[in-house]
Design a protein around this motif. Structure first.
Motif, PDB file in Angstrom:
ATOM      1  N   ASP A  90      11.647 -30.698  -7.498  1.00 24.88           N
ATOM      2  CA  ASP A  90      11.373 -30.117  -6.175  1.00 24.88           C
ATOM      3  C   ASP A  90      11.432 -28.586  -6.208  1.00 24.88           C
ATOM      4  O   ASP A  90      10.908 -27.932  -5.304  1.00 24.88           O
ATOM      5  CB  ASP A  90      12.393 -30.622  -5.138  1.00 24.88           C
ATOM      6  CG  ASP A  90      12.171 -32.074  -4.772  1.00 24.88           C
ATOM      7  OD1 ASP A  90      11.097 -32.622  -5.104  1.00 24.88           O
ATOM      8  OD2 ASP A  90      13.076 -32.685  -4.167  1.00 24.88           O
ATOM      9  N   LEU A  91      12.095 -28.038  -7.213  1.00 22.01           N
ATOM     10  CA  LEU A  91      12.240 -26.574  -7.284  1.00 22.01           C
ATOM     11  C   LEU A  91      11.081 -25.910  -8.039  1.00 22.01           C
ATOM     12  O   LEU A  91      11.067 -24.692  -8.207  1.00 22.01           O
ATOM     13  CB  LEU A  91      13.567 -26.210  -7.960  1.00 22.01           C
ATOM     14  CG  LEU A  91      14.812 -26.621  -7.165  1.00 22.01           C
ATOM     15  CD1 LEU A  91      16.077 -26.339  -7.947  1.00 22.01           C
ATOM     16  CD2 LEU A  91      14.846 -25.868  -5.845  1.00 22.01           C
ATOM     17  N   LEU A  92      10.131 -26.720  -8.490  1.00 27.14           N
ATOM     18  CA  LEU A  92       8.972 -26.137  -9.180  1.00 27.14           C
ATOM     19  C   LEU A  92       7.907 -25.750  -8.155  1.00 27.14           C
ATOM     20  O   LEU A  92       7.776 -26.390  -7.114  1.00 27.14           O
ATOM     21  CB  LEU A  92       8.384 -27.148 -10.172  1.00 27.14           C
ATOM     22  CG  LEU A  92       9.287 -27.518 -11.351  1.00 27.14           C
ATOM     23  CD1 LEU A  92       8.616 -28.572 -12.223  1.00 27.14           C
ATOM     24  CD2 LEU A  92       9.636 -26.289 -12.174  1.00 27.14           C
ATOM     25  N   PRO A  93       7.126 -24.720  -8.473  1.00 22.32           N
ATOM     26  CA  PRO A  93       6.051 -24.347  -7.545  1.00 22.32           C
ATOM     27  C   PRO A  93       4.998 -25.458  -7.436  1.00 22.32           C
ATOM     28  O   PRO A  93       4.911 -26.324  -8.314  1.00 22.32           O
ATOM     29  CB  PRO A  93       5.449 -23.090  -8.172  1.00 22.32           C
ATOM     30  CG  PRO A  93       6.187 -22.814  -9.413  1.00 22.32           C
ATOM     31  CD  PRO A  93       7.219 -23.852  -9.635  1.00 22.32           C
ATOM     32  N   GLU A  94       4.194 -25.378  -6.379  1.00 20.06           N
ATOM     33  CA  GLU A  94       3.230 -26.434  -6.053  1.00 20.06           C
ATOM     34  C   GLU A  94       2.333 -26.896  -7.205  1.00 20.06           C
ATOM     35  O   GLU A  94       2.134 -28.075  -7.403  1.00 20.06           O
ATOM     36  CB  GLU A  94       2.311 -25.887  -4.952  1.00 20.06           C
ATOM     37  CG  GLU A  94       2.271 -26.722  -3.709  1.00 20.06           C
ATOM     38  CD  GLU A  94       1.399 -26.034  -2.684  1.00 20.06           C
ATOM     39  OE1 GLU A  94       0.203 -26.339  -2.661  1.00 20.06           O
ATOM     40  OE2 GLU A  94       1.927 -25.167  -1.948  1.00 20.06           O
ATOM     41  N   ARG A  95       1.775 -25.963  -7.951  1.00 17.62           N
ATOM     42  CA  ARG A  95       0.822 -26.334  -9.008  1.00 17.62           C
ATOM     43  C   ARG A  95       1.430 -26.123 -10.396  1.00 17.62           C
ATOM     44  O   ARG A  95       0.736 -25.780 -11.345  1.00 17.62           O
ATOM     45  CB  ARG A  95      -0.464 -25.508  -8.863  1.00 17.62           C
ATOM     46  CG  ARG A  95      -1.154 -25.686  -7.507  1.00 17.62           C
ATOM     47  CD  ARG A  95      -2.422 -24.867  -7.421  1.00 17.62           C
ATOM     48  NE  ARG A  95      -3.357 -25.229  -8.471  1.00 17.62           N
ATOM     49  CZ  ARG A  95      -4.193 -26.256  -8.417  1.00 17.62           C
ATOM     50  NH1 ARG A  95      -4.229 -27.017  -7.352  1.00 17.62           N
ATOM     51  NH2 ARG A  95      -4.995 -26.519  -9.422  1.00 17.62           N
ATOM     52  N   ALA A  96       2.743 -26.354 -10.486  1.00 24.11           N
ATOM     53  CA  ALA A  96       3.468 -26.022 -11.725  1.00 24.11           C
ATOM     54  C   ALA A  96       2.902 -26.703 -12.971  1.00 24.11           C
ATOM     55  O   ALA A  96       3.020 -26.182 -14.067  1.00 24.11           O
ATOM     56  CB  ALA A  96       4.942 -26.376 -11.570  1.00 24.11           C
ATOM     57  N   LEU A  97       2.275 -27.879 -12.801  1.00 20.49           N
ATOM     58  CA  LEU A  97       1.810 -28.607 -13.988  1.00 20.49           C
ATOM     59  C   LEU A  97       0.295 -28.536 -14.177  1.00 20.49           C
ATOM     60  O   LEU A  97      -0.267 -29.252 -15.017  1.00 20.49           O
ATOM     61  CB  LEU A  97       2.289 -30.066 -13.940  1.00 20.49           C
ATOM     62  CG  LEU A  97       3.812 -30.232 -13.887  1.00 20.49           C
ATOM     63  CD1 LEU A  97       4.188 -31.704 -13.888  1.00 20.49           C
ATOM     64  CD2 LEU A  97       4.485 -29.515 -15.062  1.00 20.49           C
ATOM     65  N   ALA A  98      -0.353 -27.673 -13.398  1.00 16.13           N
ATOM     66  CA  ALA A  98      -1.798 -27.516 -13.565  1.00 16.13           C
ATOM     67  C   ALA A  98      -2.062 -27.048 -14.992  1.00 16.13           C
ATOM     68  O   ALA A  98      -1.294 -26.243 -15.537  1.00 16.13           O
ATOM     69  CB  ALA A  98      -2.333 -26.506 -12.561  1.00 16.13           C
ATOM     70  N   HIS A  99      -3.117 -27.538 -15.605  1.00 13.65           N
ATOM     71  CA  HIS A  99      -3.516 -27.190 -16.983  1.00 13.65           C
ATOM     72  C   HIS A  99      -2.554 -27.713 -18.037  1.00 13.65           C
ATOM     73  O   HIS A  99      -2.577 -27.261 -19.167  1.00 13.65           O
ATOM     74  CB  HIS A  99      -3.680 -25.676 -17.176  1.00 13.65           C
ATOM     75  CG  HIS A  99      -4.478 -25.021 -16.100  1.00 13.65           C
ATOM     76  ND1 HIS A  99      -5.803 -25.314 -15.879  1.00 13.65           N
ATOM     77  CD2 HIS A  99      -4.132 -24.124 -15.159  1.00 13.65           C
ATOM     78  CE1 HIS A  99      -6.249 -24.613 -14.858  1.00 13.65           C
ATOM     79  NE2 HIS A  99      -5.247 -23.883 -14.388  1.00 13.65           N
ATOM     80  N   LYS A 100      -1.660 -28.616 -17.670  1.00 15.29           N
ATOM     81  CA  LYS A 100      -0.689 -29.108 -18.664  1.00 15.29           C
ATOM     82  C   LYS A 100      -0.843 -30.609 -18.888  1.00 15.29           C
ATOM     83  O   LYS A 100      -1.219 -31.355 -17.989  1.00 15.29           O
ATOM     84  CB  LYS A 100       0.737 -28.818 -18.216  1.00 15.29           C
ATOM     85  CG  LYS A 100       0.906 -27.313 -18.074  1.00 15.29           C
ATOM     86  CD  LYS A 100       2.263 -26.870 -17.750  1.00 15.29           C
ATOM     87  CE  LYS A 100       2.220 -25.463 -17.161  1.00 15.29           C
ATOM     88  NZ  LYS A 100       1.454 -24.491 -17.947  1.00 15.29           N
TER      89      LYS A 100
END
Ligand SMILES: Cc1cc2nc3c(=O)[nH]c(=O)nc-3n(C[C@H](O)[C@H](O)[C@H](O)COP(=O)(O)O)c2cc1C
Length: 197
Positions: A90-100
């Motif tokens: 929950d503490l990660l930004p909205e698109r934290a896993l984009a491109h991963k």
């Protein structure tokens, strides 16, 4: 290539973290750089008060932002993934896993909650915009033996094979992953583009 390994178990003697250890070994043998973070190393205050600006949380965010892939392990707790892991995600930004590319791993007391990764963890990883979510590996406690008397952790043969296969799939997904274009390169390309009709 850099992969972040996130252990979602609150336990110091963690079976799900052993799964992560096996994947880590295989990745490093293939010259992939890895960084291991554990949910239990974060302070309870940071997690429960949602301190987005704490140095430890900022470090996690920066590490994930610069990574190519994420391997996340969790125990099954009450038919879902560990609550402590959810609080951290929950503490990660909205698109934290984009491109991963993301590989989930889970251990549980029994097969009863085999689908917990699919119905509970994967939707959260998808909400963080993971570019590619791999099938994942589910293990039961009986398939994992703790390191003991100088012996390393042991996995039953079938589980070991599934973990190694998942690692190969992760490596393949990392290799074919389209890289995001850096903002300054995109601007340069637009500025120098020749348009024709
Ligand atoms: C609070 C708690 C809840 C659990 N709930 C479940 C469950 O719902 N289903 C299940 O199969 N195992 C359940 N287990 C067993 C754990 O998922 C299993 O022992 C797991 O391997 C622990 O992983 P860890 O050693 O990485 O923490 C639970 C264990 C605990 C401590």
């Amino acid at each position: 290539m850099h992969v972040v390994l996130l252990s979602g178990s609150p336990s110091a003697r963690s079976r799900s973290e052993l799964l992560l250890g096996r994947v880590r070994e295989r990745l490093e043998a293939r010259q992939v750089e890895t960084s291991l973070l554990r949910v239990r190393d974060f302070s309870a205050e940071d997690l429960l008060h949602a301190r987005f600006d704490s140095p430890a949380v900022q470090h996690l965010q920066t590490l994930i932002a610069s990574a190519d892939g994420l391997v996340v392990s969790t125990p099954v707790y009450k038919a879902s993934f560990a609550g402590a892991l959810k609080v951290l995600l929950d503490l990660l930004p909205e698109r934290a896993l984009a491109h991963k590319v993301v590989l989930p791993l889970a251990s549980a007391g029994s097969q009863a909650h085999l689908l917990a990764v699919d119905y509970a963890l994967k939707p959260v990883l998808a909400a963080l915009k993971a570019q590619e979510l791999l099938a994942g590996v589910f293990a039961t406690d009986g398939q994992i033996a703790y390191p003991d008397g100088g012996l390393p952790a042991r996995f039953d043969e079938e589980l070991g094979a599934r973990l190694d296969e998942a690692t190969e799939q992760l490596l393949a997904a990392l290799a074919r992953r389209p890289r995001p274009l850096e903002a300054h390169l995109l601007n340069e390309r637009l500025a120098t583009a020749r348009w024709s009709i």
